[in-house]
Design an enzyme around this catalytic site. Structure first.
Site, PDB file in Angstrom:
ATOM      1  N   ASP A 186       0.889  -1.166   0.000  1.00  9.78           N
ATOM      2  CA  ASP A 186       0.000   0.000   0.000  1.00  9.78           C
ATOM      3  C   ASP A 186       0.921   1.208   0.000  1.00  9.78           C
ATOM      4  O   ASP A 186       1.531   1.535   1.025  1.00  9.78           O
ATOM      5  CB  ASP A 186      -0.906   0.008   1.231  1.00  9.78           C
ATOM      6  CG  ASP A 186      -1.897   1.171   1.223  1.00  9.78           C
ATOM      7  OD1 ASP A 186      -1.658   2.147   0.481  1.00  9.78           O
ATOM      8  OD2 ASP A 186      -2.896   1.114   1.956  1.00  9.78           O
ATOM      9  N   HIS A 187       1.039   1.873  -1.164  1.00  8.88           N
ATOM     10  CA  HIS A 187       2.075   2.897  -1.294  1.00  8.88           C
ATOM     11  C   HIS A 187       1.863   4.058  -0.327  1.00  8.88           C
ATOM     12  O   HIS A 187       2.810   4.785  -0.013  1.00  8.88           O
ATOM     13  CB  HIS A 187       2.144   3.408  -2.737  1.00  8.88           C
ATOM     14  CG  HIS A 187       1.040   4.333  -3.133  1.00  8.88           C
ATOM     15  ND1 HIS A 187      -0.162   3.897  -3.644  1.00  8.88           N
ATOM     16  CD2 HIS A 187       0.945   5.694  -3.088  1.00  8.88           C
ATOM     17  CE1 HIS A 187      -0.931   4.923  -3.892  1.00  8.88           C
ATOM     18  NE2 HIS A 187      -0.297   6.031  -3.579  1.00  8.88           N
ATOM     19  N   HIS A 249      -5.903   2.621   1.673  1.00  9.98           N
ATOM     20  CA  HIS A 249      -5.112   3.791   2.071  1.00  9.98           C
ATOM     21  C   HIS A 249      -5.629   4.441   3.354  1.00  9.98           C
ATOM     22  O   HIS A 249      -4.876   4.646   4.322  1.00  9.98           O
ATOM     23  CB  HIS A 249      -5.133   4.851   0.962  1.00  9.98           C
ATOM     24  CG  HIS A 249      -4.579   4.381  -0.341  1.00  9.98           C
ATOM     25  ND1 HIS A 249      -3.633   3.395  -0.443  1.00  9.98           N
ATOM     26  CD2 HIS A 249      -4.828   4.786  -1.619  1.00  9.98           C
ATOM     27  CE1 HIS A 249      -3.341   3.216  -1.718  1.00  9.98           C
ATOM     28  NE2 HIS A 249      -4.046   4.038  -2.448  1.00  9.98           N
TER      29      HIS A 249
END
Length: 508
Positions: A186-187, A249
């Site tokens: 999950d960037h 996110h």
């Protein structure tokens, strides 16, 4: 402490979907910047896999074009690019064919022999989710000199589209690999300001004692985008704002804000505390969905003097689509620290401003001593953590305005990344790819964490998918979303916080 090149073990990156947008925009620029900063191993190879008919040189030309457009370091230095790209090879392939993996196995074996050491192999699955199972099964059969501890697999989102499919994918991966080999990326967790949440909370004596229901009135997390869905209509219409942004996110950021102090910075210890938060969030029944979750879909309008389509007019979108492009929730965390403190979250497309902001509002002073004329501009103390486009942490406090009269004004105590650290911060993918090389899973999601997030949201998904919204579209482009989102927070006496920005951010 991150290892420099002379401390890193030989590494092979295989990028399934190596000709795709993510590789060009994020993965190759991230690896190149790690190379420039001295964090790539001395011995490394990047293998791009795709169906397109490239050879090594034509593939490198495509990657260089993407690098020059999207890298934070700007246009590549020819000598540096030449040195870096000498380690890139292209494998025209079909992910469903066994030959692809035999060819890959041979590349790995050749590098192991050349380097006289078994390389760490990181398989990055930058492909559509339907390819995850077949690629994972084939990867697990590749013979490697270093054994399973040298093989790691990175899975991009979406990780499932509901609880059932997430469980199925977890069961498959965990039957083929150890959990220590699986990196669910999950960037957002790699963003500098998000990482700083841990340092801010647990490295300072000032904040943790007041980080609870006794002092905090409510918390807001907003991730808003000024763009529409661009060319992602086919994907987005089967996803929506809840699946695309909130399930991963935003919930991960919420966990960092709300988690208990870990015993150590050990990866599983940190991830245990994040899972605890998800398990403590109050579940929704049918009535709770109605009162605590709202959705929206953008209409057409004007943005920056240019007319834009409504969601249902976008390419690849069903003209009668029921997919939400905006959602907002009110959560409660049922534990001692956060009991009855509302957490408001929202995310949406085609909104007035691109920003990702955490706002923590503290309770008012218990007894005001100043006369009304002195405090007419009174604001409660607020901590504002801005993730993008500005990276900063602001503490809003009251102070006396200069002059002979006692007049109070809110002022900001600011930690500004740009002002404090002139050197540009690494991109999120740089941080996460380096962590994957080093075997550090702290910023990656564990299987039970993914499932806990889906479990929390399934009542809302089932409710929304089973009930068509009759008022879509319900907010215009370049707005702050639907009126019902304002009502969600206004009924509790609050309003959505919006971060003033100097100008519209430039999109890469």
């Amino acid at each position: 402490m991150k290892k420099k090149a002379n401390e890193q073990k030989p590494t092979i990156f295989t990028i399934f979907g190596g000709t795709g947008d993510l590789a060009a925009r994020k993965l190759i620029p991230a690896l190149y910047n790690l190379f420039l900063d001295g964090y790539m191993p001395k011995e490394f190879t990047i293998v791009g896999l795709g169906r397109t008919e490239y050879n090594d040189e034509s593939y490198k030309e495509v990657l260089l074009d993407g690098l020059n457009k999207y890298s934070r370091s700007g246009v590549a230095d020819p000598a540096k690019w030449g040195e870096f790209s000498s380690n890139i090879i292209y494998l025209q392939s079909d992910a469903s064919k066994e030959k692809t993996y035999k060819d890959l196995e041979q590349i790995i074996a050749d590098r192991d022999e050349q380097w006289a050491e078994a390389a760490t192999v990181i398989h990055y699955l930058s492909v559509a989710p339907q390819f995850f199972p077949v690629i994972s099964e084939y990867i697990s059969k590749i013979k490697m000199a270093g054994g399973k501890e040298k093989c790691r697999i990175v899975i991009e989102k979406p990780f499932g589209r509901d609880l059932e499919t997430a469980k199925e994918l977890n069961e498959l991966l965990q039957s083929l690999f150890d959990e220590s080999q699986i990196y669910r990326i999950d960037h957002y967790l790699g963003k500098e300001t998000v990482q700083n949440m841990m340092a801010f909370r647990f490295a300072n004596a000032l904040f943790e004692p007041i980080w609870n229901r006794n002092f905090i009135e409510h918390v807001q997390i907003s991730v808003t985008e000024d763009i529409g869905i661009e060319d992602r209509g086919g994907y987005y219409d089967g996803s929506g704002a809840l699946r695309d942004m909130l399930q991963n996110h935003i919930l991960q950021v919420l966990c960092l804000v709300a988690m208990e102090p870990p015993v150590s910075f050990n990866a599983d210890e940190v991830r245990n505390r994040r899972v605890d938060v998800l398990k403590a969030i109050r579940r929704f029944g049918p009535e709770e969905v109605k009162h605590n979750a709202v959705r929206g879909q953008y209409a057409g309008g004007w943005v920056g003097g240019k007319e834009v389509n409504g969601y249902r007019e976008e390419k690849g979108v069903d003209p009668n689509s029921n997919t939400e492009t905006f959602c907002a929730f009110k959560f409660f965390i049922d534990n001692w620290r956060w009991q009855n403190v509302p957490f408001y979250v929202r995310t949406g497309k085609r909104m007035h401003q691109k920003s990702s902001v955490i706002s923590i509002q503290f309770k008012d002073v218990p007894h005001p001593i100043f006369p009304s004329h002195a405090s007419e501009n009174w604001q409660q103390n607020r901590l504002i953590i801005s993730i993008q486009p500005e990276m900063s942490i602001r503490l809003q406090v009251q102070a006396k305005r200069p002059g002979l009269d006692m007049i109070l004004n809110p002022v900001d105590m600011v930690f500004d990344y740009d002002g404090t650290y002139p050197k540009e911060s690494p991109e999120a993918y740089e941080t996460l790819l380096l962590d994957a090389m080093e075997g550090d899973q702290t910023l990656f999601m564990r299987g039970d964490q993914v499932e806990a997030a889906w479990e929390l949201l399934m009542p809302v998904i089932d409710n929304w998918e089973g009930r068509k919204s009759l008022n879509f579209p319900n907010y215009p482009a370049d707005s702050w979303g639907p009126e019902i989102a304002e009502a969600l927070i206004a009924k509790d006496g609050f309003h959505w916080f919006t971060m003033p920005v100097k100008s519209k951010s430039k999109k890469k």
